[in-house]
Design a protein around this motif. Sequence first.
Motif, mmCIF file in Angstrom:
data_model
loop_
_atom_site.group_PDB
_atom_site.id
_atom_site.type_symbol
_atom_site.label_atom_id
_atom_site.label_comp_id
_atom_site.label_asym_id
_atom_site.label_seq_id
_atom_site.Cartn_x
_atom_site.Cartn_y
_atom_site.Cartn_z
ATOM 1 N N ARG A 194 -11.416 -7.793 -17.318
ATOM 2 C CA ARG A 194 -12.831 -7.777 -16.937
ATOM 3 C C ARG A 194 -12.991 -7.462 -15.453
ATOM 4 O O ARG A 194 -12.282 -8.013 -14.607
ATOM 5 C CB ARG A 194 -13.452 -9.148 -17.243
ATOM 6 N N LEU A 195 -13.928 -6.571 -15.144
ATOM 7 C CA LEU A 195 -14.322 -6.266 -13.766
ATOM 8 C C LEU A 195 -15.809 -6.549 -13.619
ATOM 9 O O LEU A 195 -16.618 -6.082 -14.425
ATOM 10 C CB LEU A 195 -14.045 -4.800 -13.432
ATOM 11 N N GLU A 196 -16.154 -7.293 -12.580
ATOM 12 C CA GLU A 196 -17.551 -7.581 -12.270
ATOM 13 C C GLU A 196 -17.859 -6.976 -10.907
ATOM 14 O O GLU A 196 -17.220 -7.318 -9.914
ATOM 15 C CB GLU A 196 -17.772 -9.093 -12.249
ATOM 16 N N VAL A 197 -18.818 -6.052 -10.875
ATOM 17 C CA VAL A 197 -19.170 -5.355 -9.641
ATOM 18 C C VAL A 197 -20.580 -5.759 -9.236
ATOM 19 O O VAL A 197 -21.494 -5.784 -10.067
ATOM 20 C CB VAL A 197 -19.081 -3.827 -9.823
ATOM 21 N N PRO B 144 -22.384 6.598 -12.421
ATOM 22 C CA PRO B 144 -21.722 6.783 -13.723
ATOM 23 C C PRO B 144 -20.277 7.255 -13.623
ATOM 24 O O PRO B 144 -19.411 6.780 -14.365
ATOM 25 C CB PRO B 144 -22.611 7.823 -14.415
ATOM 26 N N MET B 145 -19.988 8.197 -12.714
ATOM 27 C CA MET B 145 -18.611 8.676 -12.597
ATOM 28 C C MET B 145 -17.677 7.563 -12.144
ATOM 29 O O MET B 145 -16.526 7.481 -12.581
ATOM 30 C CB MET B 145 -18.542 9.861 -11.632
ATOM 31 N N ALA B 146 -18.180 6.699 -11.265
ATOM 32 C CA ALA B 146 -17.365 5.568 -10.821
ATOM 33 C C ALA B 146 -17.117 4.616 -11.982
ATOM 34 O O ALA B 146 -15.997 4.108 -12.156
ATOM 35 C CB ALA B 146 -18.057 4.845 -9.672
ATOM 36 N N ALA B 147 -18.151 4.364 -12.792
ATOM 37 C CA ALA B 147 -17.985 3.475 -13.943
ATOM 38 C C ALA B 147 -16.930 4.021 -14.907
ATOM 39 O O ALA B 147 -16.111 3.263 -15.450
ATOM 40 C CB ALA B 147 -19.320 3.297 -14.656
ATOM 41 N N LYS B 148 -16.941 5.333 -15.127
ATOM 42 C CA LYS B 148 -15.915 5.939 -15.988
ATOM 43 C C LYS B 148 -14.521 5.670 -15.433
ATOM 44 O O LYS B 148 -13.588 5.347 -16.177
ATOM 45 C CB LYS B 148 -16.146 7.450 -16.096
ATOM 46 N N HIS B 149 -14.399 5.815 -14.124
ATOM 47 C CA HIS B 149 -13.097 5.584 -13.492
ATOM 48 C C HIS B 149 -12.677 4.125 -13.628
ATOM 49 O O HIS B 149 -11.517 3.826 -13.930
ATOM 50 C CB HIS B 149 -13.168 5.991 -12.023
ATOM 51 N N TYR B 150 -13.612 3.201 -13.427
ATOM 52 C CA TYR B 150 -13.283 1.779 -13.551
ATOM 53 C C TYR B 150 -12.800 1.450 -14.960
ATOM 54 O O TYR B 150 -11.887 0.631 -15.145
ATOM 55 C CB TYR B 150 -14.496 0.906 -13.232
#
Length: 487
Positions: free
Chosen positions: A250-253, A260-266
Amino acid sequence: MADQERPYNIALHYFDVAGSARNFPAIIGKDFALSHHDLAQVIRGVAMHLARMNVGRGSLVALNSTNTVAILSTLFATALLGSRFCIASPTLARFKTVVPTHFLRTPEVAGHPAVPFQVLEAELFSPVSGWGDGADYTPSHPTDPWMFLHTSGTTGAPKFITLSQQMVRDRSAAVADDFPARATTFATFFPPTSRPFFARAIAALLQGCSIVEGIDTDHWLASGVNFVSASPSHMTKMMTGRRLPRKIERLEVSGSKIPPMAAKHYLESFDTVIDVYGASETSKSFSNKLELDATGEVVARGLPRDSEVEIVDDNLQPRKPGDLGTVRVRNTYMVDGYVNAPEATRKAFRDGWFYPGDIGCWGPNGDLDILGRDDEVLNVGGYKMQASLADLVVRSVEGVSEAVVFPNPLPNAADPLLAFVVFEDANGRHSISETIIEAFTRAFGFGLTLRNIKPVTDYPRDENGNPDRSACARMVLARARDLGELA
């Protein structure tokens, strides 16, 4: 005093948890592991030491330290003594809103000739058999101020709030589902002096969970970390071009919107990515779960928490999904104002609601979409644009890593806006800058110019990782003075 008559004390609460999770690790460092039993013992020992320094009810301890064990044990020790706690930060010194009675530091940080720091030696934070037998519990009212924290400054200049022990307990209980008891090993990119760290670390300890010290992701994986918290800027610095060798659960930001591109990477390194909306004044208020749909695009699904979150128009009427409005929040553990700041309190706290100054709308899946701030509007010749949208337009250009757009502070400047831009490749700056100008013109009808696009390696941010436009402007003015362009 019988337990049922004893006023609530968060340190005693933790001691009860530590008794149940006696041998479970509380804090894991690279070369040590401190069990909950040992941490409770350290807290009692620190409390005894502070009591000998005349720390007691009414005292305010300001601590300067980078040591996670020292910070957390001193924090809980002040609760045990009925005293108060704050971090001895530059903000504390600059604004002088809060006046400590005791200045303490640990050996790894330097003192200051103008501040009478007393040193807490490293040996104090090691569990020693027999410590704590004589540590006194000082009853204090659970709603008395305990923690003094400064806000990130997103509602203006940084201001101080106070949290009582009861308020911290209630905030921790509200996020207990994020920390399944004795089943969570938590790590964070937030430093141990920050409010986001305190909020999560206290909740973790009260659930008998483990905290892994530091930001070494290899150490996290070796320690079994299954929950990470960070800001988008932390993730950009630590994860750009990287993928963890195996996924963390789990990652909480939090702190600002996730592109969106960052979320894909995460999602390549974490099973679940949660975008959290909250503030120092209210704690966590709402969450969006980010996931990929069947086409591989990122979608956000709202996960309401126990706060009331509304988006309202100028008449304070709720807005329909998709319609922009002002965000307001309320819950049972929000603060009711700022320390010695009546005007800021009147502006942000009205009729039982907290107004963080954000503009947003409800998305198609019940998600909360924050689009900018009502006080971050760039006014160019009467044309108004959201500053965060201007940033996004520049960042969307291929070859740009980070960007912030802000008003040009130089007097009589021909260019009303400046942009600090972090380029991925310095060799392509000229052609990328021309593409930025084209993109900006398409978006807003007028453009930046080559002379007001300033290449930088980084730019000032607040503690949540958001651009600090005022600090950017001060950098420009300071540079102009250094060059003799300003008197």
